[in-house]
Enzyme design. Structure first.
Site, PDB file in Angstrom:
ATOM      1  N   GLY A 135       0.779  -1.298   0.071  1.00 59.64           N
ATOM      2  CA  GLY A 135      -0.045   0.129  -0.036  1.00 59.64           C
ATOM      3  C   GLY A 135       0.953   1.285  -0.022  1.00 59.64           C
ATOM      4  N   GLY A 159     -11.624  -4.459  -5.636  1.00 58.50           N
ATOM      5  CA  GLY A 159     -12.878  -5.057  -4.937  1.00 58.50           C
ATOM      6  C   GLY A 159     -13.861  -4.464  -4.437  1.00 58.50           C
ATOM      7  N   ILE A 191       3.353  15.878   6.441  1.00 58.75           N
ATOM      8  CA  ILE A 191       3.963  15.699   4.769  1.00 58.75           C
ATOM      9  C   ILE A 191       4.774  16.798   4.400  1.00 58.75           C
ATOM     10  CG2 ILE A 191       3.394  15.121   2.412  1.00 58.75           C
ATOM     11  CD1 ILE A 191       1.375  13.482   3.389  1.00 58.75           C
ATOM     12  N   ASP A 245      -6.864   3.798   7.795  1.00 60.13           N
ATOM     13  CA  ASP A 245      -7.105   5.241   7.477  1.00 60.13           C
ATOM     14  C   ASP A 245      -8.547   5.324   7.280  1.00 60.13           C
ATOM     15  OD1 ASP A 245      -4.366   5.874   8.128  1.00 60.13           O
ATOM     16  OD2 ASP A 245      -4.099   6.275   5.971  1.00 60.13           O
ATOM     17  N   LEU A 293      -2.121   6.740  10.288  1.00 56.39           N
ATOM     18  CA  LEU A 293      -0.620   6.195  10.659  1.00 56.39           C
ATOM     19  C   LEU A 293      -0.491   4.857  10.272  1.00 56.39           C
ATOM     20  CD1 LEU A 293       0.386   8.205  14.075  1.00 56.39           C
ATOM     21  CD2 LEU A 293       1.202   8.674  11.699  1.00 56.39           C
ATOM     22  N   HIS A 341      24.672   4.920  29.977  1.00 54.02           N
ATOM     23  CA  HIS A 341      25.314   6.335  29.773  1.00 54.02           C
ATOM     24  C   HIS A 341      26.493   6.015  28.642  1.00 54.02           C
ATOM     25  CE1 HIS A 341      26.942  10.306  30.494  1.00 54.02           C
ATOM     26  NE2 HIS A 341      28.209   9.623  30.676  1.00 54.02           N
TER      27      HIS A 341
HETATM   28  P1  NAI Z   1      -1.902  17.047   8.182  1.00 56.47           P
HETATM   29  O1  NAI Z   1      -3.538  16.918   8.489  1.00 56.47           O
HETATM   30  O2  NAI Z   1      -0.866  16.617   8.808  1.00 56.47           O
HETATM   31  O3  NAI Z   1      -1.396  18.376   7.776  1.00 56.47           O
HETATM   32  C1  NAI Z   1      -2.323  19.302   6.721  1.00 56.47           C
HETATM   33  C2  NAI Z   1      -1.967  20.719   7.124  1.00 56.47           C
HETATM   34  O4  NAI Z   1      -2.446  21.461   6.119  1.00 56.47           O
HETATM   35  C3  NAI Z   1      -2.472  21.176   8.338  1.00 56.47           C
HETATM   36  O5  NAI Z   1      -1.611  21.588   9.226  1.00 56.47           O
HETATM   37  C4  NAI Z   1      -3.578  22.345   7.833  1.00 56.47           C
HETATM   38  O6  NAI Z   1      -3.775  23.192   8.718  1.00 56.47           O
HETATM   39  C5  NAI Z   1      -2.985  22.677   6.678  1.00 56.47           C
HETATM   40  N1  NAI Z   1      -3.931  23.023   5.630  1.00 56.47           N
HETATM   41  C6  NAI Z   1      -5.416  22.694   5.243  1.00 56.47           C
HETATM   42  N2  NAI Z   1      -5.731  23.394   4.155  1.00 56.47           N
HETATM   43  C7  NAI Z   1      -5.010  24.556   3.889  1.00 56.47           C
HETATM   44  C8  NAI Z   1      -4.781  25.520   3.239  1.00 56.47           C
HETATM   45  N3  NAI Z   1      -5.838  25.845   2.380  1.00 56.47           N
HETATM   46  N4  NAI Z   1      -3.732  26.384   3.121  1.00 56.47           N
HETATM   47  C9  NAI Z   1      -2.873  26.253   3.914  1.00 56.47           C
HETATM   48  N5  NAI Z   1      -2.841  25.204   4.656  1.00 56.47           N
HETATM   49  C10 NAI Z   1      -3.682  24.319   4.804  1.00 56.47           C
HETATM   50  O7  NAI Z   1      -1.928  16.227   6.643  1.00 56.47           O
HETATM   51  P2  NAI Z   1      -0.538  15.770   5.820  1.00 56.47           P
HETATM   52  O8  NAI Z   1       0.748  16.368   6.163  1.00 56.47           O
HETATM   53  O9  NAI Z   1      -1.113  16.050   4.230  1.00 56.47           O
HETATM   54  O10 NAI Z   1      -0.554  14.228   6.012  1.00 56.47           O
HETATM   55  C11 NAI Z   1      -1.625  13.465   5.919  1.00 56.47           C
HETATM   56  C12 NAI Z   1      -1.472  12.303   6.735  1.00 56.47           C
HETATM   57  O11 NAI Z   1      -0.309  11.464   6.654  1.00 56.47           O
HETATM   58  C13 NAI Z   1      -1.431  12.711   8.160  1.00 56.47           C
HETATM   59  O12 NAI Z   1      -2.422  12.221   8.851  1.00 56.47           O
HETATM   60  C14 NAI Z   1      -0.116  12.322   8.655  1.00 56.47           C
HETATM   61  O13 NAI Z   1      -0.115  11.861   9.923  1.00 56.47           O
HETATM   62  C15 NAI Z   1       0.395  11.131   7.743  1.00 56.47           C
HETATM   63  N6  NAI Z   1       1.606  11.147   7.810  1.00 56.47           N
HETATM   64  C16 NAI Z   1       2.446  10.837   8.815  1.00 56.47           C
HETATM   65  C17 NAI Z   1       3.810  10.611   8.388  1.00 56.47           C
HETATM   66  C18 NAI Z   1       4.502  10.157   9.684  1.00 56.47           C
HETATM   67  O14 NAI Z   1       3.928   9.575  10.855  1.00 56.47           O
HETATM   68  N7  NAI Z   1       5.735  10.679   9.822  1.00 56.47           N
HETATM   69  C19 NAI Z   1       4.330  11.096   7.386  1.00 56.47           C
HETATM   70  C20 NAI Z   1       3.825  11.673   6.467  1.00 56.47           C
HETATM   71  C21 NAI Z   1       2.103  11.586   6.438  1.00 56.47           C
END
Ligand code: NAI
Length: 454
Positions: free
Chosen positions: A38, A112, A176, A299, A306, A432
Site C-alpha cells: 500500500g 474489490g 507531509i 485510515d 498512521l 550512559h
Molecule cells: P496533515 O493533516 O498532517 O496536515 C495538513 C496541514 O495543512 C494542516 O496543518 C492544515 O492546517 C494545513 N492546511 C489545510 N488547508 C490549508 C490551506 N488551504 N492552506 C494552507 N494550509 C492548509 O496532513 P498531511 O501533512 O497531508 O499528512 C496526511 C497524513 O499522513 C497525516 O495524517 C499524517 O499523520 C500522515 N503522515 C504521517 C507521517 C509520519 O508519521 N511521519 C509522514 C507523512 C504523513
C-alpha cells in the site's frame, strides 16, 4: 469462490489483518488493486524515510569538516538517490509477498467491492466469506480548483521528482509538508511553507512546535503562517501561488500537503449497510461497522492516519474474528514520529490537552533541555524532552524534539500506556551515554529528584 475472511486493501492495516488471521488458522484472501504494501511501503513512510536518510547524510557531509573529517559536498546524483529509495522498497515488497505466501494468504490483484454482507466482488469473480475487512486507506486531498498535475505535486510525485528543485512552495505545514520541506532544504532547495493555522505541525505540543519553528528558521526554511491560499497558476518553468490579501509567491514547484481523505466511495459500502460519516467508516471499539460481518481498519477509520495504527487495527480485528478479546487500539496511545531535522516524537496528551482535561493545577510538566545530554551533543544537535504527569499520578504525555528521537518513543509509549508513575520509573537505569538518558532525567525531575538539572 469461498473463504473465511476477505480483506479489501493490502496496505498496512489490511496485510496485518491477513497475516494475523492466517496465523490463527483462518483462510484469508486479500483483494488489492495495485500492490500489497500500500501507500506506506510504496508511496509513503518507507520511500520518504529513505530520501530523508539521504538528506541526513548530506547534512553530515556538510558538518564533517568541523569534526576533522575533510569532506566536500560536491552535489547529488539524483538517479542513484532514487535507485537507493527504490531498492529499499523493492526488498521490503519482496519480503512482504514472501511472508503472505508463506502464511498461505491468497492475494488477488483486482478492484474489490462489497456486494452485500458476506459477498465481495474482485473484478469478475464473486467471493463469499463470513467476514469482510475494509482496509482501503486514504488518498491525497487537494483544494477546490487545485489540480495535481505538471508542477503542482502531491507527495507521490514529489517523491519521484527527477530533479532537485531550485525552489518549492509547500502548501500545508502538517506532517507531509514539514518532512518534504526538511528533505528539500537539505538537498539545497529554497523552501517556503504556507500554513493556514498559526503553527507548523499544529496538532503537536507547543514545545515541539517551537523547536521545529526555531530549527527551520535557522536552516533558512521560510514559513508563511496564518496564510490563506487563494490560487495557483503554472507555466512550463514554475508556479505562482496567490495568497488571500494579495501576496504572490513564485517557485519551481508547489507541493500540496493539506491532508489525506479516506477511500470509501464506490466500494458498495453504504448499500451493504455500512454507515459512513464524512467519508470515514463508523465503527465500534471492536472496529465492527454497522453491517454484519464487515469490519474496518486503518485510515478509513477516523483518527491518526498512521501505518502502525493500521497494523494494530488489523491485528485487533483478526483476533476478534477468531473469538479472542484483544485490547482495542487507543488513538491517544498511538506514538507519532515526524522525520524532520530535528525529529519530533510524541505519545499521549499534549500540554494543552492535559490542561483541558485535568486543569492547570492537575498536572505537572518538566522540560528537559537536550543540551544537557552528552550523546545528543556528540551526534550534533539540540532539542527538548517534555514529560507531563497528573499531580501524584501517572505520566500522560511525552514529547521529544532532537536528532534521532523517534527511536526513543518506544520507552515513552510503554510508560504512558502502562500508566506508570515517574516514581515507578526512577529506579530503572538508562545506559550512559545514550540519548535515552534524557528521558530518564526528565522522569527523575518529574518524580521530584532531578540529578543533572536544577
Ligand atoms: P496533515 O493533516 O498532517 O496536515 C495538513 C496541514 O495543512 C494542516 O496543518 C492544515 O492546517 C494545513 N492546511 C489545510 N488547508 C490549508 C490551506 N488551504 N492552506 C494552507 N494550509 C492548509 O496532513 P498531511 O501533512 O497531508 O499528512 C496526511 C497524513 O499522513 C497525516 O495524517 C499524517 O499523520 C500522515 N503522515 C504521517 C507521517 C509520519 O508519521 N511521519 C509522514 C507523512 C504523513
Amino acid at each position: 469462490m469461498e473463504t473465511d475472511i476477505v480483506v479489501i486493501g493490502g496496505g498496512s492495516g489490511g496485510y496485518a489483518a491477513a497475516l494475523r488471521a492466517a496465523e490463527l488458522g483462518k483462510r484469508v484472501m486479500i483483494i488489492e488493486r495495485d500492490k500489497v504494501g500500500g501507500t506506506c511501503l510504496h508511496r509513503g513512510c518507507v520511500p520518504t524515510k529513505a530520501l530523508l536518510h539521504v538528506a541526513e547524510t548530506a547534512d553530515s557531509v556538510r558538518e564533517a569538516t568541523s569534526l576533522g573529517v575533510l569532506a566536500d559536498l560536491q552535489g547529488f546524483d539524483v538517479p542513484r538517490m532514487h535507485a537507493f529509495r527504490e531498492g529499499i522498497v523493492a526488498k521490503k515488497y519482496k519480503g512482504l509477498e514472501g511472508l503472505l505466501r508463506a502464511r498461505g494468504v491468497e492475494t488477488v490483484i483486482a478492484e474489490g467491492t462489497v456486494v452485500a454482507p458476506g459477498r465481495v466482488r474482485a473484478g469478475d469473480v464473486e467471493i463469499t466469506a463470513s467476514d469482510i475487512i475494509v482496509a482501503t486507506g486514504a488518498q491525497t486531498r487537494t483544494l477546490p480548483g487545485v489540480e495535481i498535475s505538471g508542477r503542482v505535486l502531491s507527495s507521490e510525485q514529489a517523491l519521484a521528482l527527477d530533479e532537485i528543485p531550485g525552489s518549492v512552495i509547500v502548501l500545508g505545514g502538517g506532517v507531509i509538508g514539514v518532512e518534504f520541506a526538511s528533505l528539500w532544504r537539505s538537498l539545497g532547495a529554497e523552501v517556503t511553507i504556507v500554513e493556514a493555522l498559526d503553527h507548523l505541525v499544529p496538532t503537536e505540543d507547543d514545545a515541539l512546535r517551537t523547536q521545529l519553528a526555531r530549527a527551520f528558521r535557522k536552516r533558512g526554511i521560510q514559513t508563511r503562517l496564518g496564510a490563506r491560499f487563494a490560487s495557483v497558476a503554472q507555466t512550463d518553468t514554475g508556479v505562482t501561488v496567490a495568497l488571500e490579501g494579495g501576496d504572490e509567491l513564485h517557485a519551481d514547484y508547489l507541493l500540496v500537503a493539506v491532508g489525506r481523505a479516506p477511500v470509501t466511495a464506490g466500494l458498495g459500502l453504504e448499500d451493504a449497510g455500512v454507515q459512513i460519516d464524512r467519508g470515514f467508516i463508523v465503527t465500534d471499539a471492536d472496529l465492527r461497522t454497522t453491517a454484519p460481518g464487515i469490519w474496518a481498519v486503518g485510515d478509513v477509520v477516523a483518527g491518526p492516519q498512521l501505518a502502525h495504527r493500521g497494523f494494530q487495527h488489523g491485528i485487533q480485528v483478526a483476533e476478534r474474528i477468531a473469538g479472542q478479546h484483544p485490547v482495542p487500539v487507543s488513538d491517544e496511545l498511538v506514538p507519532r514520529v515526524v522525520y524532520t531535522s530535528p525529529e519530533l516524537a510524541s505519545v499521549g496528551l499534549t500540554r494543552a490537552q492535559a490542561v483541558e482535561r485535568f486543569g492547570e493545577d492537575g498536572i505537572a510538566v518538566v522540560d528537559y533541555n537536550l543540551a544537557g545530554n552528552a550523546r545528543t551533543e556528540i551526534i550534533g544537535g539540540s532539542g527538548t524532552a517534555r514529560v507531563i504527569r497528573r499531580v501524584d499520578g501517572p505520566v500522560i504525555g511525552v514529547h521529544l524534539a532532537g536528532p534521532r528521537v523517534g527511536e526513543l518513543i518506544s520507552e515513552a509509549q510503554l510508560v504512558v500506556g502502562w500508566d506508570a508513575h515517574p516514581e515507578d520509573i526512577a529506579p530503572f537505569i538508562h545506559a550512559h551515554p545514550t540519548q535515552s538518558e534524557a528521558l530518564g532525567e526528565a522522569f527523575l525531575a518529574l518524580a521530584g529528584k532531578p540529578l543533572h538539572v536544577l
